[in-house]
Design a protein around this motif. Structure first.
Motif, PDB file in Angstrom:
ATOM      1  N   ASN A  78       0.788  -1.230   0.000  1.00 14.85           N
ATOM      2  CA  ASN A  78       0.000   0.000   0.000  1.00 14.85           C
ATOM      3  C   ASN A  78       0.820   1.281   0.000  1.00 14.85           C
ATOM      4  O   ASN A  78       0.368   2.309  -0.482  1.00 14.85           O
ATOM      5  CB  ASN A  78      -0.927   0.036   1.215  1.00 14.85           C
ATOM      6  N   SER A  79       2.014   1.250   0.584  1.00  8.83           N
ATOM      7  CA  SER A  79       2.796   2.480   0.708  1.00  8.83           C
ATOM      8  C   SER A  79       4.266   2.153   0.943  1.00  8.83           C
ATOM      9  O   SER A  79       4.648   0.992   1.059  1.00  8.83           O
ATOM     10  CB  SER A  79       2.256   3.323   1.870  1.00  8.83           C
ATOM     11  N   SER A  80       5.059   3.197   1.036  1.00 10.43           N
ATOM     12  CA  SER A  80       6.483   3.051   1.335  1.00 10.43           C
ATOM     13  C   SER A  80       6.848   4.025   2.435  1.00 10.43           C
ATOM     14  O   SER A  80       6.294   5.126   2.515  1.00 10.43           O
ATOM     15  CB  SER A  80       7.328   3.334   0.092  1.00 10.43           C
ATOM     16  N   PHE A  81       7.795   3.628   3.268  1.00 12.04           N
ATOM     17  CA  PHE A  81       8.207   4.428   4.405  1.00 12.04           C
ATOM     18  C   PHE A  81       9.721   4.481   4.474  1.00 12.04           C
ATOM     19  O   PHE A  81      10.399   3.584   3.983  1.00 12.04           O
ATOM     20  CB  PHE A  81       7.666   3.828   5.710  1.00 12.04           C
ATOM     21  N   ALA A  82      10.231   5.522   5.084  1.00 13.98           N
ATOM     22  CA  ALA A  82      11.671   5.638   5.342  1.00 13.98           C
ATOM     23  C   ALA A  82      11.830   6.022   6.808  1.00 13.98           C
ATOM     24  O   ALA A  82      11.112   6.893   7.310  1.00 13.98           O
ATOM     25  CB  ALA A  82      12.298   6.695   4.449  1.00 13.98           C
ATOM     26  N   ILE A  83      12.735   5.356   7.477  1.00 11.20           N
ATOM     27  CA  ILE A  83      13.087   5.725   8.845  1.00 11.20           C
ATOM     28  C   ILE A  83      14.535   6.165   8.804  1.00 11.20           C
ATOM     29  O   ILE A  83      15.417   5.384   8.459  1.00 11.20           O
ATOM     30  CB  ILE A  83      12.890   4.549   9.813  1.00 11.20           C
ATOM     31  N   LEU A  84      14.759   7.440   9.108  1.00 14.12           N
ATOM     32  CA  LEU A  84      16.101   8.013   9.028  1.00 14.12           C
ATOM     33  C   LEU A  84      16.704   8.146  10.413  1.00 14.12           C
ATOM     34  O   LEU A  84      16.017   8.523  11.359  1.00 14.12           O
ATOM     35  CB  LEU A  84      16.064   9.399   8.393  1.00 14.12           C
ATOM     36  N   ALA A  85      17.986   7.857  10.497  1.00 10.32           N
ATOM     37  CA  ALA A  85      18.756   8.082  11.724  1.00 10.32           C
ATOM     38  C   ALA A  85      19.867   9.063  11.366  1.00 10.32           C
ATOM     39  O   ALA A  85      20.677   8.801  10.470  1.00 10.32           O
ATOM     40  CB  ALA A  85      19.327   6.775  12.244  1.00 10.32           C
ATOM     41  N   PHE A  86      19.870  10.213  12.050  1.00 15.15           N
ATOM     42  CA  PHE A  86      20.899  11.226  11.823  1.00 15.15           C
ATOM     43  C   PHE A  86      20.990  12.095  13.065  1.00 15.15           C
ATOM     44  O   PHE A  86      20.004  12.320  13.762  1.00 15.15           O
ATOM     45  CB  PHE A  86      20.590  12.072  10.574  1.00 15.15           C
ATOM     46  N   GLU A  87      22.169  12.560  13.346  1.00 13.36           N
ATOM     47  CA  GLU A  87      22.425  13.451  14.483  1.00 13.36           C
ATOM     48  C   GLU A  87      21.801  12.957  15.792  1.00 13.36           C
ATOM     49  O   GLU A  87      21.267  13.721  16.578  1.00 13.36           O
ATOM     50  CB  GLU A  87      21.907  14.869  14.183  1.00 13.36           C
ATOM     51  N   GLY A  88      21.835  11.655  16.012  1.00 17.26           N
ATOM     52  CA  GLY A  88      21.325  11.092  17.255  1.00 17.26           C
ATOM     53  C   GLY A  88      19.819  11.021  17.355  1.00 17.26           C
ATOM     54  O   GLY A  88      19.277  10.796  18.422  1.00 17.26           O
ATOM     55  N   ARG A  89      19.117  11.222  16.270  1.00 17.49           N
ATOM     56  CA  ARG A  89      17.651  11.133  16.297  1.00 17.49           C
ATOM     57  C   ARG A  89      17.155  10.201  15.211  1.00 17.49           C
ATOM     58  O   ARG A  89      17.879   9.920  14.259  1.00 17.49           O
ATOM     59  CB  ARG A  89      17.014  12.510  16.162  1.00 17.49           C
ATOM     60  N   GLN A  90      15.932   9.724  15.375  1.00 14.19           N
ATOM     61  CA  GLN A  90      15.278   8.905  14.361  1.00 14.19           C
ATOM     62  C   GLN A  90      13.973   9.569  13.978  1.00 14.19           C
ATOM     63  O   GLN A  90      13.246  10.064  14.843  1.00 14.19           O
ATOM     64  CB  GLN A  90      14.968   7.503  14.883  1.00 14.19           C
ATOM     65  N   MET A  91      13.684   9.564  12.687  1.00 17.10           N
ATOM     66  CA  MET A  91      12.437  10.166  12.198  1.00 17.10           C
ATOM     67  C   MET A  91      11.813   9.243  11.173  1.00 17.10           C
ATOM     68  O   MET A  91      12.512   8.623  10.378  1.00 17.10           O
ATOM     69  CB  MET A  91      12.699  11.536  11.571  1.00 17.10           C
TER      70      MET A  91
END
Length: 145
Positions: A78-91
């Motif tokens: 149904n969809s696509s997602f990205a989980i980013l890790a940068f500068e000590g955070r995840q989004m």
């Protein structure tokens, strides 16, 4: 002398009431926290069954000034997602419509992760203005990871 004892007892009672109130609040917070943990566990379990049928990919990007971004991509039917890790955070980001490449937007819509081939960029939108956080991001060859 009797009055002092009464006042002392009253203060002791107030302290007891305050401690009792704090203890009740602490117990309520623990219950809420346990409910939250249980809810998150249930969501994770439900998500795990959905993700088992999804395609998972990971890429590491090196951006301008040597910044590193780790991107985990989840592609479902149904969809696509990205989980980013940068500068000590995840989004977390969800794919949105784009003319070229893949454009992922954060839940609040103020962050955008844009990829095309081996290139990517990360932007933050403050009102009508765009602040480029990372540009010229390139995927690292798998042998370098």
């Amino acid at each position: 002398m009797i009055r002092r004892e009464f006042i002392g007892s009253e203060r002791l009672f107030e302290r007891y009431e305050n401690m009792s109130h704090c203890l009740r609040n602490s117990m309520l917070l623990r219950k809420k926290k346990m409910r939250r943990i249980f809810t998150l566990s249930a969501i994770s379990l439900a998500s795990a069954t959905m993700i088992s049928a999804a395609e998972l990919n990971s890429e590491t990007y090196i951006c301008d000034h040597g910044a590193q971004v780790l991107a985990n991509y989840i592609n479902t039917d149904n969809s696509s997602f990205a989980i980013l890790a940068f500068e000590g955070r995840q989004m977390a980001f969800e794919v949105t419509q784009s003319a070229s490449g893949a454009r992922y937007m954060s839940g609040g819509g103020d962050w955008v992760w844009w990829t095309k081939g081996n290139d990517a960029s990360l932007s933050y939108f403050r009102g009508a203005s765009e602040v480029i956080v990372y540009q010229m991001c390139k995927t690292m060859p798998s042998s370098s990871r």
